[in-house]
Write a protein that holds these residues in place. Sequence first.
Motif, mmCIF file in Angstrom:
data_model
loop_
_atom_site.group_PDB
_atom_site.id
_atom_site.type_symbol
_atom_site.label_atom_id
_atom_site.label_comp_id
_atom_site.label_asym_id
_atom_site.label_seq_id
_atom_site.Cartn_x
_atom_site.Cartn_y
_atom_site.Cartn_z
ATOM 1 N N GLU A 1 23.719 -32.465 1.837
ATOM 2 C CA GLU A 1 24.245 -31.154 1.430
ATOM 3 C C GLU A 1 24.828 -31.252 0.029
ATOM 4 O OE1 GLU A 1 27.551 -27.799 2.864
ATOM 5 O OE2 GLU A 1 27.481 -29.780 3.813
ATOM 6 N N VAL A 2 24.421 -30.329 -0.827
ATOM 7 C CA VAL A 2 24.982 -30.219 -2.177
ATOM 8 C C VAL A 2 25.598 -28.835 -2.314
ATOM 9 C CG1 VAL A 2 24.515 -30.158 -4.656
ATOM 10 C CG2 VAL A 2 23.323 -31.819 -3.206
ATOM 11 N N VAL A 3 26.879 -28.790 -2.614
ATOM 12 C CA VAL A 3 27.559 -27.526 -2.874
ATOM 13 C C VAL A 3 27.835 -27.451 -4.373
ATOM 14 C CG1 VAL A 3 29.617 -26.124 -2.472
ATOM 15 C CG2 VAL A 3 28.608 -27.441 -0.589
ATOM 16 N N GLY A 4 27.288 -26.435 -5.012
ATOM 17 C CA GLY A 4 27.512 -26.220 -6.435
ATOM 18 C C GLY A 4 28.408 -25.019 -6.643
ATOM 19 N N GLY B 1 14.907 -21.467 -2.288
ATOM 20 C CA GLY B 1 14.138 -22.095 -1.212
ATOM 21 C C GLY B 1 14.653 -23.457 -0.803
ATOM 22 N N SER B 2 15.643 -23.995 -1.527
ATOM 23 C CA SER B 2 16.177 -25.311 -1.184
ATOM 24 C C SER B 2 17.193 -25.189 -0.055
ATOM 25 C CB SER B 2 16.848 -25.947 -2.404
ATOM 26 O OG SER B 2 17.495 -27.144 -2.044
ATOM 27 N N LYS B 3 16.986 -25.969 0.996
ATOM 28 C CA LYS B 3 17.943 -25.992 2.101
ATOM 29 C C LYS B 3 19.076 -26.981 1.841
ATOM 30 C CE LYS B 3 14.443 -24.744 5.552
ATOM 31 N NZ LYS B 3 13.763 -25.145 6.808
ATOM 32 N N ARG B 4 18.891 -27.810 0.823
ATOM 33 C CA ARG B 4 19.871 -28.845 0.519
ATOM 34 C C ARG B 4 21.043 -28.311 -0.309
ATOM 35 N NH1 ARG B 4 18.561 -34.126 0.376
ATOM 36 N NH2 ARG B 4 16.347 -33.591 0.040
ATOM 37 N N VAL B 5 20.748 -27.330 -1.180
ATOM 38 C CA VAL B 5 21.731 -26.885 -2.173
ATOM 39 C C VAL B 5 22.299 -25.530 -1.795
ATOM 40 C CG1 VAL B 5 22.121 -26.352 -4.603
ATOM 41 C CG2 VAL B 5 20.518 -28.174 -3.971
ATOM 42 N N LYS B 6 23.630 -25.439 -1.780
ATOM 43 C CA LYS B 6 24.328 -24.179 -1.551
ATOM 44 C C LYS B 6 25.145 -23.855 -2.787
ATOM 45 C CE LYS B 6 27.607 -21.775 1.462
ATOM 46 N NZ LYS B 6 28.493 -21.881 2.652
ATOM 47 N N LEU B 7 25.035 -22.630 -3.284
ATOM 48 C CA LEU B 7 25.710 -22.231 -4.512
ATOM 49 C C LEU B 7 26.805 -21.220 -4.210
ATOM 50 C CD1 LEU B 7 22.473 -21.847 -6.634
ATOM 51 C CD2 LEU B 7 24.096 -23.746 -6.710
#
Length: 228
Positions: free
Chosen positions: A85-88, A105-111
């Motif tokens: 998980e990446v939170v930006g 479309g990335s499930k890994r990155v949440k902005l």
Amino acid sequence: MPTQPTLEPKSTTKGSDAYRDPSWWYDLRGFFILMGSYQVMIWTHLNFFAKNLGQRHLEAAIGSGTFMGLTLLTQRIKGGKLPEEVVGIDYAERMLAGAKKLFRGSKRVKLVQADLSQIEYPDAYFDSVNIAHSFHAFPNPEKVLIELHRVMKPQAKLYVDVLVHPRGNVLKKNLANWINRYALRKGILARLCEVDETKAQFEACKFDVMEGYIVGNTYHLIAQKSHS
């Protein structure tokens, strides 16, 4: 020791007003600032920040997302493990618009659009935090550090690059000072930092400084959340 020159005018631009331009212009401008003011090759920064990607990672502040994308690519090329998980987080809507487009479309990155001094995540949530090219732009760095300390897990590490007063020969100093004055006028730079004062800031906010060194006009610092 000779005193460092002061840079005028001081930044008067507040908040996301400093980032009203399209994200592509921010990336292009940022590249020239990196080379002219920071005077560090981009892959040096990428290798540095790619070392600190835990399972739950916080990118503070993520900006347009381009550097974060390149950091993940660097880690992938090196064969390292990517975060689950990446939170930006960033306060500038125009910057996040670019990041949303990049990571669509990335499930890994949440902005998340938010102020880094008020992060709506629970205590001890993140395994790693990177502050890339932005610590010297924070209006209230101590408030940010206190909040980052709260959301970091015990023993989690924080990697940061901090812009310091220009070094090197006269030509390099003059170029860096010219760019820094431009950045101050635009509101994308709040101040230049001193190594000892920066280290003391982190320690005052309950971080243990594990390592620190200067490359170009940048102080690279590795800190760990303190037990106390």
